[in-house]
Enzyme design. Structure first.
Site, short mmCIF file in Angstrom:
data_model
loop_
_atom_site.label_atom_id
_atom_site.label_comp_id
_atom_site.label_asym_id
_atom_site.label_seq_id
_atom_site.Cartn_x
_atom_site.Cartn_y
_atom_site.Cartn_z
N LYS A 34 56.81 -57.38 60.19
CA LYS A 34 56.92 -58.74 60.72
C LYS A 34 55.72 -59.06 61.62
O LYS A 34 55.10 -60.12 61.48
CB LYS A 34 58.23 -58.89 61.50
CG LYS A 34 58.45 -60.27 62.03
CD LYS A 34 59.76 -60.38 62.79
CE LYS A 34 60.92 -60.43 61.83
NZ LYS A 34 62.21 -60.55 62.53
N ARG A 104 62.24 -59.81 68.79
CA ARG A 104 62.66 -59.48 67.42
C ARG A 104 62.10 -58.14 67.02
O ARG A 104 60.92 -57.87 67.22
CB ARG A 104 62.16 -60.53 66.44
CG ARG A 104 62.82 -61.86 66.62
CD ARG A 104 62.09 -62.94 65.84
NE ARG A 104 62.61 -64.24 66.18
CZ ARG A 104 63.59 -64.86 65.52
NH1 ARG A 104 64.14 -64.29 64.48
NH2 ARG A 104 64.02 -66.04 65.91
N GLY A 113 68.74 -57.54 59.14
CA GLY A 113 69.92 -57.52 60.00
C GLY A 113 70.25 -56.17 60.60
O GLY A 113 71.23 -56.02 61.30
N MET A 115 68.45 -54.41 62.71
CA MET A 115 67.94 -54.16 64.05
C MET A 115 68.26 -55.38 64.91
O MET A 115 68.68 -56.40 64.41
CB MET A 115 66.44 -53.94 63.98
CG MET A 115 66.05 -52.92 62.95
SD MET A 115 66.03 -51.28 63.63
CE MET A 115 64.73 -51.47 64.80
N ARG A 348 57.72 -62.31 54.56
CA ARG A 348 57.74 -60.92 54.12
C ARG A 348 58.01 -60.91 52.62
O ARG A 348 58.46 -61.93 52.06
CB ARG A 348 58.81 -60.13 54.85
CG ARG A 348 60.20 -60.67 54.58
CD ARG A 348 61.25 -59.92 55.37
NE ARG A 348 62.52 -60.64 55.27
CZ ARG A 348 63.55 -60.44 56.06
NH1 ARG A 348 63.48 -59.58 57.04
NH2 ARG A 348 64.67 -61.12 55.90
N HIS A 471 74.06 -62.17 55.09
CA HIS A 471 73.86 -60.72 55.19
C HIS A 471 74.41 -60.00 53.96
O HIS A 471 73.74 -59.17 53.36
CB HIS A 471 74.56 -60.23 56.46
CG HIS A 471 74.50 -58.75 56.65
ND1 HIS A 471 75.54 -57.92 56.29
CD2 HIS A 471 73.51 -57.94 57.08
CE1 HIS A 471 75.21 -56.67 56.54
NE2 HIS A 471 73.97 -56.65 57.02
N SER A 803 60.80 -26.60 23.28
CA SER A 803 61.52 -27.70 23.93
C SER A 803 62.32 -27.10 25.08
O SER A 803 63.11 -26.18 24.88
CB SER A 803 62.46 -28.38 22.92
OG SER A 803 63.22 -29.35 23.61
N GLY A 805 65.09 -26.59 27.35
CA GLY A 805 66.51 -26.89 27.53
C GLY A 805 66.82 -26.62 28.99
O GLY A 805 67.28 -25.54 29.37
N THR A 806 66.54 -27.61 29.79
CA THR A 806 66.59 -27.37 31.24
C THR A 806 68.02 -27.30 31.78
O THR A 806 68.21 -26.93 32.92
CB THR A 806 65.79 -28.44 32.00
OG1 THR A 806 66.10 -29.71 31.42
CG2 THR A 806 64.31 -28.17 31.91
N ASP A 808 70.37 -25.26 30.43
CA ASP A 808 70.56 -23.81 30.47
C ASP A 808 69.51 -23.14 31.33
O ASP A 808 69.82 -22.20 32.07
CB ASP A 808 70.52 -23.23 29.04
CG ASP A 808 71.90 -23.28 28.40
OD1 ASP A 808 72.86 -22.80 29.05
OD2 ASP A 808 72.02 -23.80 27.28
N CYS A 871 64.45 -31.42 26.56
CA CYS A 871 65.62 -32.12 26.01
C CYS A 871 66.86 -31.89 26.86
O CYS A 871 67.95 -32.35 26.53
CB CYS A 871 65.87 -31.71 24.56
SG CYS A 871 66.30 -29.97 24.39
N TYR A 891 56.18 -34.85 25.26
CA TYR A 891 57.20 -35.90 25.28
C TYR A 891 58.36 -35.47 26.17
O TYR A 891 58.47 -34.29 26.55
CB TYR A 891 57.71 -36.18 23.85
CG TYR A 891 58.48 -35.02 23.26
CD1 TYR A 891 59.85 -34.90 23.48
CD2 TYR A 891 57.84 -34.02 22.54
CE1 TYR A 891 60.56 -33.81 22.99
CE2 TYR A 891 58.54 -32.94 22.04
CZ TYR A 891 59.90 -32.83 22.27
OH TYR A 891 60.60 -31.76 21.80
C1 PEP Z 1 69.83 -27.42 27.50
O1 PEP Z 1 70.27 -26.30 27.72
O2 PEP Z 1 69.14 -28.05 28.29
C2 PEP Z 1 70.18 -28.08 26.22
C3 PEP Z 1 69.63 -29.24 25.91
O3 PEP Z 1 71.14 -27.50 25.48
P1 PEP Z 1 72.70 -27.71 25.75
O4 PEP Z 1 72.86 -28.70 26.82
O5 PEP Z 1 73.25 -28.15 24.43
O6 PEP Z 1 73.09 -26.32 26.11
MG MG Z 2 71.19 -25.22 26.07
#
Ligand code: PEP
Ligand code: MG
Length: 916
Positions: A34, A104, A113, A115, A348, A471, A803, A805-806, A808, A871, A891
């Protein structure tokens, strides 16, 4: 050495800028948003009442020194007051011609609002009398005086609002007065005295008559309010740092309540709900700013001001245009007209809905005010998420209306559909939402900053008073909570915890549905639908710009052979219908098709079970032969939907017991049959039970699943690969461009791939020969086990793609079982700061991410063009996406519904780390 400068006059903004090295962001750090903009407007010769800013540095020094002003600050503030006296020709505390100021708060980021503000500082018994004589308007002066006592009492001294509101309501009720406009000078004098007594009774001190004492205590109060509960809650919710501090702006008072040639209002330079390019706001004649914002009196639309004060309106329009061009952003401005003279009190960046954010960004880029890249960066992935959120089903709305279930209408303050149970106070709303996991609609006459925690916990907000800039409306819009305000038919009885509308009584806990898009309120639970992306033209334009940006070759810093474009966005899709949706949302590949989902379908499951329980390989192959046409036809559908784009199909992953009835269930059936003496079917059940018991594993998620299962029982994946390649061959013959990629799950050692992959590749070739066609294909693996990541160099000698597989990989890296962790200790871990957030939602970049980086770097040592994706669920999370960009993924793959969000997140990463 010269003394540190704690106070800047509004006309010293050049000096402030010089001090911080010319960086406007740093000016905002120092003077708050401000203060910086008031200085900036003053410099641009826009009419701003004279004043000064006490810096955020002073606030931080004050808080660090146990609430003591830093040396020299107060003296500088006194000097600044002298300068304002010169600029205005008035004198602070002078009974004949008193200078009044407002104090202010103003942090770097606006916290509407949150402060505290004190108006009319400088009024006391003497100056009030003097000012009455000078203006000849003592009614106005005593109205202002009582406001000072009230605000000073509540903000500076911490007296609860009710202590002032209750006696005032009583005063009016005793005299049969309905509106404040009926109160005359004597009333306001009496009320001022009454309020002074409230201060004395509550705090045991007299309301300070010394204007400098008022100034000093107000400055302190603003500083302290930085650490007040509501400010801290707001910053937590908005992700604003707690270390910034707030500045204090002391601004000469100008009065919109001097008579009917005065007024005050707030406006947005574009419509903050839709983004349309038209002025949007309200004003009130003969009123103070607080009256507009609090929504106490019914306001007028800003456009009507043109008729009442054409000159002031024209000047206001010009200023709004100048401000928008100058800041290249939609502005939210406050103004006051004092006896026909326009004053700007604030500008603002305006808060807005997600829909408006997108429209304004696209429009401004088309108008040439900003670049396409700026437009992309102005929209956050979360806002795209909001836009794809549910809305009420049109048919259901029509039906509800015809059945008379539409109970009220108000201002459509923040769009979206909300269904929930009604609660009438913020604390209860928060408790019901958080502890009882209820969907809550918080209903209040109007909201105050103290209510924010309840508003954030609620699915929707409904108020009976207030307008589009109240508000409730401002907070709801910012946090994407659907909200209807000013539904004036509703009578709320806070004590009895109910609301009444046209004879209908709705009690606490009953269900209502609130449509923040239209402003309508319905009784009961209305069904919702997901909005279609195709109808959101501005968003489509923005996402196309985002795709173009991401696809720019060379935008990413990359070693030779690595991807130098940004990330592509693929989708996880199991069925052709998912794939079609993914394509329509803009996915350019399928990153994961979980084939086992197809096994669960009603007509297939018995065949699958027969296959699992087969006693010989021959029996098993015969069941698999029956399954093959089903799988093939699913895959044909996928290839057709993804014509020209890659489709990654994962071979069977889960442990086989998942396809069989549970041991407990079977045991119960067998025992029941035995007890009842039923022999029919008993032997089969006993046999099945025995087989299921034989397959029992203590920890199935780490047992026989993924590639281990394929090695143990290769017939299943052999059938799957045949189905994939037959489908691909048939589609190729039908003119579709297929790009199949076969993914082997849960690899831990390259030896597993060396064992299974050549067998499968042989089948692929066989099928292509049989059909006399050829097309590109790949065989690759998921990286879900830490060992696969750390031995990636060898793994990539066989696997043509990785790929992550986050899901697991996170479980295995932390050694947590996700379900147990989320149900039991994860919340506590996050609360205690042991983990920054749930690692199953946002990638743990230090641990899991480290493994991913090793896998990419080492994998590309043996195969430089190794295709890498993700994935797991993180593939749709913006922070995790940024990490995937940095480590060199090709990707990200996520649920089709998150594809638009990911497309924007991917472009943000590309721009943030753009190779210059
Ligand atoms: C993973 O493990 O990230 C995965 C995509 O496989 P799932 O969730 O089917 O075990
Ligand atoms: Mg998996």
């Amino acid at each position: 050495m010269s003394e540190k400068k704690w106070v800047y006059m509004f006309n010293e903004v050049d000096e402030a800028e010089k001090t911080v090295g010319g960086d406007w962001e740093k000016v905002r750090d120092l003077l708050g948003g401000k203060g910086a903009n008031l200085g900036d407007m003053t410099r641009a010769k826009i009419p701003v009442p004279p004043g000064f800013t006490v810096t955020t540095e002073a606030c931080l020094a004050f808080l660090a020194e146990q609430n003591k002003f830093p040396p020299g600050m107060w003296e500088q503030e006194l000097e600044a007051i002298k300068k304002v006296e010169t600029q205005t020709g008035k004198k602070f505390g002078d009974p004949k011609n008193p200078l009044l100021v407002s104090s202010r708060s103003g942090a770097k980021f606006s916290m509407p609002g949150m402060m505290d503000t004190v108006l009319n500082i400088g009024l006391n018994d003497l100056t009030a009398e003097g000012m009455s004589k000078k203006t000849g308007n003592s009614r106005f002066v005593y109205d202002a005086y009582r406001r000072l006592v009230e605000m000073f009492g509540s903000v500076v001294l911490g007296i609860p609002d009710e202590a002032f509101e209750d006696p005032m309501a009583e005063y009016k009720a005793e005299r049969g007065i309905k509106s404040d406009t009926e109160l005359d000078t004597d009333d306001w004098k009496l009320i001022t005295d009454m309020f002074k007594k409230v201060v004395k009774d509550q705090k045991g001190i007299d309301f300070p008559q010394d204007p400098y004492e008022q100034l000093r205590l107000s400055t302190e109060a603003v500083f302290k309010s930085w650490n007040g509960k509501r400010a801290v809650d707001y910053r937590n919710a908005a992700g604003i740092s707690h270390d910034l501090g707030t500045a204090v702006n002391m601004v000469t008072m100008v009065f919109g309540n001097m008579g009917w040639d005065s007024g005050t209002g707030v406006a947005f330079t574009r419509d903050p709900a839709t983004g349309e390019k038209e002025l949007y706001g309200d004003y009130l004649l003969n009123a103070q700013g607080e009256d507009v914002v609090a929504g106490i009196r019914n306001t007028e639309k800003i456009q009507n001001l043109e008729k009442e004060m054409p000159e002031a309106y024209q000047e206001f329009l010009d200023i709004c245009n100048r401000l928008e061009n100058h800041y290249r952003e939609m502005q939210d401005v406050e103004f006051t007209i004092e006896e026909n003279k326009l004053w700007m009190l604030q500008t603002r960046t305006g808060k807005r809905t997600a829909k408006a954010t997108v429209k304004i960004a696209v429009d401004m880029a088309n108008e040439g005010l900003i670049s396409k890249e700026e437009a992309i960066l102005r929209v956050s992935p979360d806002e795209v998420d909001t836009l794809l959120h549910p809305q009420f089903d049109i048919k259901a709305l029509e039906k509800a209306e015809s059945e008379g279930r539409k109970i009220a209408s108000g201002v459509n303050a923040s769009p979206g559909a909300a269904v929930g149970q009604v609660y009438f106070d913020a604390d209860k709303s928060e408790i019901m939402a958080k502890e009882n996991s209820q969907d809550v609609i918080m209903v209040r006459p109007f909201t105050k900053p103290d209510d924010v925690h309840g508003m954030l916990a609620a699915k929707g907000i409904l108020t009976s008073e207030g307008g589009a800039t109240s508000h409730a409306a401002v907070v709801a819009r910012q946090f994407g909570v659907p909200c209807v305000v000013g539904a004036s038919e509703i009578r709320i009885d806070l004590e009895r915890k109910l609301m009444e509308v046209n004879g209908l009584v709705i009690k606490e806990g009953e269900w209502i549905s609130v449509d923040g898009t239209t402003g309508d309120v319905y009784l009961g639970q209305m069904p919702t639908t997901a909005p279609s992306l195709e109808e959101q033209t501005d968003l489509l334009i923005l996402l196309n710009w985002a795709d173009e940006t991401s696809a720019t070759p060379g935008i990413r810093k990359a070693p030779e052979g690595w991807p130098s474009k940004g990330l592509e966005v693929w989708a996880n899709a199991d069925y052709p219908a998912d794939a079609r949706r993914a394509r329509s949302y803009g996915a350019v590949g399928i990153g994961l098709c979980r084939t086992e989902h197809m096994f669960f379908e009603q007509e297939r499951l018995p065949i699958v079970q027969r296959m699992i329980l087969a006693e010989s390989s021959k029996e098993r192959v015969s069941a698999l032969d029956e399954l093959l046409p089903y799988q093939r036809s699913d895959f044909e559908g996928l290839f057709e939907a993804m014509d020209g784009y890659p489709v990654i199909i994962r071979l069977i992953d889960p442990p086989l017991h998942e396809f069989l009835p549970s041991e407990e269930e079977l045991l119960e059936e067998v025992i029941t049959k035995r007890v009842k003496g039923e022999t029919e079917g008993l032997a089969e059940k006993e046999d099945l039970l025995q087989k299921v018991q034989a397959m029992h594993e203590s920890n199935p998620m780490m047992g026989m699943r993924g590639v281990r299962l394929s090695i143990y029982m290769p017939e299943i994946v052999e059938m799957q690969v045949r189905a994939i390649f037959e489908a691909a061959a048939r589609q190729t013959k039908a003119g579709v461009t297929v790009k199949p990629e076969v993914m082997i799950p849960l690899t831990g050692t390259v030896k597993e791939l060396e064992w299974i992959q050549p067998r499968l590749e042989r089948i692929a070739k066989e099928v292509m020969d049989e059909y006399g066609v050829s097309f590109d294909y790949k065989f690759g693996t998921m990286v879900e086990i830490p060992r696969a990541a750390v031995t990636a160099e060898e793994v990539a000698e066989v696997a043509e793609f990785f790929s992550f597989g986050t899901n697991d990989l996170t479980q295995m890296t932390f050694g947590y079982s996700r379900d147990d962790a989320e149900r039991n200790f994860l919340v506590k871990y996050v609360e205690e700061g042991i983990l920054p957030e749930n690692p199953f939602q946002t990638l743990d970049t230090e641990g899991v991410g480290r493994l991913m980086k090793i896998a990419v770097d080492d994998g590309r040592k043996s195969r430089v063009d190794l295709e890498v994706g993700i994935c797991g669920e993180h593939g749709g999370d913006p922070a995790s996406i940024e990490f995937c960009h940095l480590i060199g993924n090709n990707y990200v793959s996520c649920s089709p519904f998150r594809v638009p969000i990911a497309r924007l997140a991917v472009a943000h990463s590309a721009l943030k780390y753009r190779e210059k």
